[in-house]
Design a protein around this motif. Sequence first.
Motif, PDB file in Angstrom:
ATOM      1  N   PRO A 162       0.781  -1.252   0.000  1.00 30.95           N
ATOM      2  CA  PRO A 162       0.000   0.000   0.000  1.00 30.95           C
ATOM      3  C   PRO A 162       0.810   1.299   0.000  1.00 30.95           C
ATOM      4  O   PRO A 162       0.226   2.370  -0.086  1.00 30.95           O
ATOM      5  CB  PRO A 162      -0.809  -0.110   1.300  1.00 30.95           C
ATOM      6  CG  PRO A 162      -0.015  -1.003   2.191  1.00 30.95           C
ATOM      7  CD  PRO A 162       0.770  -1.936   1.306  1.00 30.95           C
ATOM      8  N   GLU A 163       2.159   1.234   0.126  1.00 32.90           N
ATOM      9  CA  GLU A 163       2.923   2.481   0.226  1.00 32.90           C
ATOM     10  C   GLU A 163       4.153   2.464  -0.689  1.00 32.90           C
ATOM     11  O   GLU A 163       4.780   1.417  -0.870  1.00 32.90           O
ATOM     12  CB  GLU A 163       3.407   2.698   1.674  1.00 32.90           C
ATOM     13  CG  GLU A 163       2.260   2.905   2.645  1.00 32.90           C
ATOM     14  CD  GLU A 163       2.717   3.010   4.095  1.00 32.90           C
ATOM     15  OE1 GLU A 163       3.938   3.039   4.355  1.00 32.90           O
ATOM     16  OE2 GLU A 163       1.836   3.045   4.970  1.00 32.90           O
ATOM     17  N   ASP A 165       7.613   5.044  -1.107  1.00 30.47           N
ATOM     18  CA  ASP A 165       8.350   6.217  -0.643  1.00 30.47           C
ATOM     19  C   ASP A 165       9.527   6.414  -1.600  1.00 30.47           C
ATOM     20  O   ASP A 165      10.353   5.522  -1.756  1.00 30.47           O
ATOM     21  CB  ASP A 165       8.834   5.954   0.796  1.00 30.47           C
ATOM     22  CG  ASP A 165       9.522   7.147   1.437  1.00 30.47           C
ATOM     23  OD1 ASP A 165      10.097   7.971   0.706  1.00 30.47           O
ATOM     24  OD2 ASP A 165       9.495   7.226   2.678  1.00 30.47           O
ATOM     25  N   ARG A 191       2.998  11.745  -9.800  1.00 34.36           N
ATOM     26  CA  ARG A 191       1.639  11.206  -9.616  1.00 34.36           C
ATOM     27  C   ARG A 191       1.114  10.621 -10.915  1.00 34.36           C
ATOM     28  O   ARG A 191       0.469   9.574 -10.915  1.00 34.36           O
ATOM     29  CB  ARG A 191       0.722  12.301  -9.076  1.00 34.36           C
ATOM     30  CG  ARG A 191       1.124  12.709  -7.668  1.00 34.36           C
ATOM     31  CD  ARG A 191       0.235  13.764  -7.116  1.00 34.36           C
ATOM     32  NE  ARG A 191      -1.138  13.294  -7.001  1.00 34.36           N
ATOM     33  CZ  ARG A 191      -2.166  14.086  -6.729  1.00 34.36           C
ATOM     34  NH1 ARG A 191      -1.981  15.365  -6.554  1.00 34.36           N
ATOM     35  NH2 ARG A 191      -3.370  13.587  -6.616  1.00 34.36           N
ATOM     36  N   PRO A 206      -0.516   3.028  -4.738  1.00 31.56           N
ATOM     37  CA  PRO A 206      -0.084   3.117  -3.333  1.00 31.56           C
ATOM     38  C   PRO A 206      -0.029   4.561  -2.868  1.00 31.56           C
ATOM     39  O   PRO A 206       0.028   5.493  -3.679  1.00 31.56           O
ATOM     40  CB  PRO A 206       1.326   2.521  -3.366  1.00 31.56           C
ATOM     41  CG  PRO A 206       1.807   2.739  -4.753  1.00 31.56           C
ATOM     42  CD  PRO A 206       0.596   2.721  -5.648  1.00 31.56           C
ATOM     43  N   ARG A 207      -0.020   4.734  -1.548  1.00 32.17           N
ATOM     44  CA  ARG A 207       0.167   6.068  -0.971  1.00 32.17           C
ATOM     45  C   ARG A 207       1.605   6.481  -1.259  1.00 32.17           C
ATOM     46  O   ARG A 207       2.549   5.748  -0.944  1.00 32.17           O
ATOM     47  CB  ARG A 207      -0.092   5.984   0.539  1.00 32.17           C
ATOM     48  CG  ARG A 207       0.052   7.280   1.263  1.00 32.17           C
ATOM     49  CD  ARG A 207      -0.459   7.117   2.692  1.00 32.17           C
ATOM     50  NE  ARG A 207      -0.072   8.273   3.480  1.00 32.17           N
ATOM     51  CZ  ARG A 207       1.040   8.351   4.194  1.00 32.17           C
ATOM     52  NH1 ARG A 207       1.858   7.322   4.265  1.00 32.17           N
ATOM     53  NH2 ARG A 207       1.325   9.449   4.866  1.00 32.17           N
ATOM     54  N   ALA A 209       4.892   8.720  -0.756  1.00 36.37           N
ATOM     55  CA  ALA A 209       5.577   9.582   0.229  1.00 36.37           C
ATOM     56  C   ALA A 209       6.872  10.100  -0.374  1.00 36.37           C
ATOM     57  O   ALA A 209       7.509   9.429  -1.190  1.00 36.37           O
ATOM     58  CB  ALA A 209       5.873   8.791   1.503  1.00 36.37           C
TER      59      ALA A 209
END
Length: 354
Positions: A162-163, A165, A191, A206-207, A209
Amino acid sequence: MIITDQDPLSQQTLELAVTAGFPADRAVLHGNAKSPRDIETALRLGVGRIVIDSPSEIARLAASVGVGGPQKVMVRVVPGIVAGGHEKIRTGGEGQKFGLSLTDGSAQHAIARVLGLPQLELTGLHCHIGSQITEVKPYVVAVRRMVGLMARVRDAHGVALPELDVGGGHGIAYRPGEPALDVTALAGRLRAELARGCAAAGLPVPRLAIEPGRAVVGPAGVALYRVLAVKRAGERVFVAVDGGMSDNPRPALYGVRYAPRLIGRRSTAGPCAATVVGRHCEAGDVLAADVALPGDVHPGDLLAVPVAGAYQLSMASGYNMVGRPPVVAVGDGRARLLVRRETLADFRSRDVGH
Ligand SMILES: Cc1ncc(COP(=O)(O)O)c(C=O)c1O
């Protein structure tokens, strides 16, 4: 908040941030060589993410997780991208100490091991490809490769992470006219690439960061020096100041160029080509070579060096016992001392062997 490997002593940095009121669960702990104490502190304080940087720390971390587990972790991947202002701050390619390689499979191997350990929860992948990056393209390539890896993780393990970075490294100008990263363009292109790549791979987005460091604090600082000596040697004018490589080792470490200027008085003298040097016992203690300063620069003058807010005081040393300088906050015409000057008493207090 990102606690990076370039911060002095991760465990102290983390402890300081948390005792100053920063929520531990929003901190990300990095480090290519985390000590047992770093890990113990991170677990005790409940740090949000620990970024795994080497195979050996996986079992060690899992074994340290207590009843409060599982600990959220990310895996730092080397995506094979060469970017950054100097070879010593390029961390996205092979042959340097950070992260786990995508090319030789160490990243994939670490991911599989982490997924097999109930004490660890893999929330996503991390990469930090370097510092002083002034182009958007290397970040876009990094996202493409990281999404590719996420798709392979999903295929091999049935897990959609889900993430993601993608680190920091956003380049800034140290001298007038130098290029800087266009962060608005970066945000849009990152993005867009993430959405495109995930759609093509059938992955949920995913989120995302990022970990900006220098771009946030670098331009906020100005270093002030007092001129102590001026010496003409042939064509050169050496302007020696009351600091040097002990408060800023960056020019000596990787050839960073600064643009010092005279402040505190007006000069009508024509420019001279000056080399601003420090007061340390090294010929390489040069703060700024071949810069234009007024020809009447003299002892007692003040020089200001802009863009001193990042990787300067944090890299300062006790060399020659010159002592680290104070930090003063300035705003609305007022000044407030934040950090006092290091004194002989500070050096003495650590010297306990007599
Ligand atoms: C993992 C990580 N993230 C972020 C940063 C911040 O980099 P910068 O200050 O160049 O933005 C660093 C700096 O070394 C880092 O190691």
